[in-house]
Design a protein around this motif. Structure first.
Motif, PDB file in Angstrom:
ATOM      1  N   GLU A   1       0.828  -1.211   0.000  1.00 21.68           N
ATOM      2  CA  GLU A   1       0.000   0.000   0.000  1.00 21.68           C
ATOM      3  C   GLU A   1       0.862   1.260   0.000  1.00 21.68           C
ATOM      4  OE1 GLU A   1      -3.387   2.226   2.776  1.00 21.68           O
ATOM      5  OE2 GLU A   1      -2.683   0.193   3.270  1.00 21.68           O
TER       6      GLU A   1
ATOM      7  N   ALA B   1       2.483   1.743  -3.405  1.00 15.32           N
ATOM      8  CA  ALA B   1       1.505   2.200  -4.398  1.00 15.32           C
ATOM      9  C   ALA B   1       1.268   3.702  -4.272  1.00 15.32           C
ATOM     10  CB  ALA B   1       0.196   1.428  -4.232  1.00 15.32           C
ATOM     11  N   ARG B   2       1.129   4.195  -3.037  1.00 13.55           N
ATOM     12  CA  ARG B   2       0.922   5.634  -2.837  1.00 13.55           C
ATOM     13  C   ARG B   2       2.165   6.421  -3.245  1.00 13.55           C
ATOM     14  NH1 ARG B   2      -1.194   4.401   2.450  1.00 13.55           N
ATOM     15  NH2 ARG B   2       0.585   5.527   3.337  1.00 13.55           N
ATOM     16  N   THR B   3       3.350   5.884  -2.907  1.00 12.45           N
ATOM     17  CA  THR B   3       4.591   6.568  -3.264  1.00 12.45           C
ATOM     18  C   THR B   3       4.759   6.649  -4.773  1.00 12.45           C
ATOM     19  OG1 THR B   3       5.635   5.767  -1.231  1.00 12.45           O
ATOM     20  CG2 THR B   3       7.096   6.567  -2.958  1.00 12.45           C
ATOM     21  N   ALA B   4       4.456   5.558  -5.466  1.00 10.96           N
ATOM     22  CA  ALA B   4       4.576   5.546  -6.921  1.00 10.96           C
ATOM     23  C   ALA B   4       3.626   6.543  -7.566  1.00 10.96           C
ATOM     24  CB  ALA B   4       4.304   4.141  -7.448  1.00 10.96           C
ATOM     25  N   GLN B   5       2.472   6.724  -6.971  1.00  8.05           N
ATOM     26  CA  GLN B   5       1.490   7.660  -7.523  1.00  8.05           C
ATOM     27  C   GLN B   5       1.891   9.109  -7.261  1.00  8.05           C
ATOM     28  OE1 GLN B   5      -2.472   7.013  -6.071  1.00  8.05           O
ATOM     29  NE2 GLN B   5      -3.367   8.692  -7.255  1.00  8.05           N
ATOM     30  N   ASP B   6       2.412   9.374  -6.059  1.00 12.56           N
ATOM     31  CA  ASP B   6       2.724  10.755  -5.682  1.00 12.56           C
ATOM     32  C   ASP B   6       4.120  11.194  -6.119  1.00 12.56           C
ATOM     33  OD1 ASP B   6       0.252  10.755  -4.486  1.00 12.56           O
ATOM     34  OD2 ASP B   6       1.031  10.345  -2.466  1.00 12.56           O
ATOM     35  N   HIS B   7       5.078  10.252  -6.205  1.00 16.29           N
ATOM     36  CA  HIS B   7       6.467  10.603  -6.530  1.00 16.29           C
ATOM     37  C   HIS B   7       7.034   9.623  -7.564  1.00 16.29           C
ATOM     38  CE1 HIS B   7       6.370  13.236  -2.988  1.00 16.29           C
ATOM     39  NE2 HIS B   7       5.842  12.212  -2.334  1.00 16.29           N
ATOM     40  N   PRO B   8       6.475   9.577  -8.752  1.00 14.90           N
ATOM     41  CA  PRO B   8       6.923   8.584  -9.741  1.00 14.90           C
ATOM     42  C   PRO B   8       8.389   8.746 -10.140  1.00 14.90           C
ATOM     43  CG  PRO B   8       5.504  10.235 -10.753  1.00 14.90           C
ATOM     44  CD  PRO B   8       5.404  10.443  -9.276  1.00 14.90           C
TER      45      PRO B   8
END
Length: 239
Positions: free
Chosen positions: A125, A128-135
């Protein structure tokens, strides 16, 4: 001793060092017994095609490691191992992560694998949030570190009156990389690096991959055993 010749086909460094390492290895394996007399320097020099001086330097190195003793007119003899001075098993330190699960309720200190306590779902989880916010931050290994990282490193390392300047901080991509960089900077191929038994297995394994030799020191409830540490230092001369 008769019918023995050192194996000089592997290893690195000058011939006298490889010869000393080969003899030490054969002592460890029991090929050369405690109390055995090493070949006379002139004879061994002839057998392996080198100079007497090279043999002398190898034997001197073995004396410095506490493995042999030499007496003028009598020769060089392998020292008997002291009682209770058995060598630690290096296998846990050099083989790395094992797929074998730890017994219930116990941890494996010779493995980098963490016990599964449900952390997989939590990590998934967060990633997933990190990839969305800081790709961009997770898709490349950047070398352009922001200045605040250096400031944070300086602040975190500060102790009492010691405070390193931000420009002396060297960011690395993980603790493993930092420790290996320190080992590579402070030692040379062939040097010994000493670890306690309960060490991060991949560090000692990686040290071997860059040509450093490893030795383990016994520990007790108080930490590193001082007597065993002294023995290892006398025999291996670690960095």
């Amino acid at each position: 001793m008769t019918n023995w010749l050192p194996d000089l086909s592997s290893g690195s460094g000058p011939l006298y060092q490889r010869l000393a390492d080969s003899i030490e290895s054969d002592i460890d394996k029991g090929v050369i017994d405690a109390g055995a007399k090493l070949p006379p320097q002139r004879d061994l020099a002839y057998d392996i095609g080198t100079t007497v001086g090279t043999i002398g330097r190898a034997y001197q190195l073995l004396r410095e490691r506490g493995l042999v003793s030499g007496e003028v007119g009598r020769g060089t003899y392998v020292l008997a191992q002291r009682a209770g001075d058995s060598k630690p098993d290096l296998e846990p330190a050099v083989l790395g992560t094992r797929p074998i699960d730890a017994p219930t309720g116990k941890l494996r200190f010779d493995s980098t694998a963490a016990p599964d306590v449900g952390q997989g779902a939590v990590i998934a989880e967060i990633l997933a949030r990190t990839a969305q916010d800081h790709p961009h931050d997770i898709s490349s290994y950047t070398r352009d570190f922001p200045e605040r990282w250096y400031e944070a490193g300086s602040h975190w390392l500060a102790r009492n009156s010691f405070r390193p300047s931000p420009d002396s901080i060297v960011p690395t991509l993980g603790t493993h990389a930092a420790v290996m960089a320190a080992i590579a900077a402070l030692t040379m191929p062939g040097d010994y690096v000493v670890f306690e038994h309960l060490t991060y297995s991949q560090i000692s394994r990686s040290a071997g991959l860059i040509g450093r030799r490893t030795a383990l020191v016994a520990t007790d409830n108080e930490g590193v055993d001082p007597e065993d540490f002294e023995r290892v230092c006398a025999q291996k001369h670690p960095k």
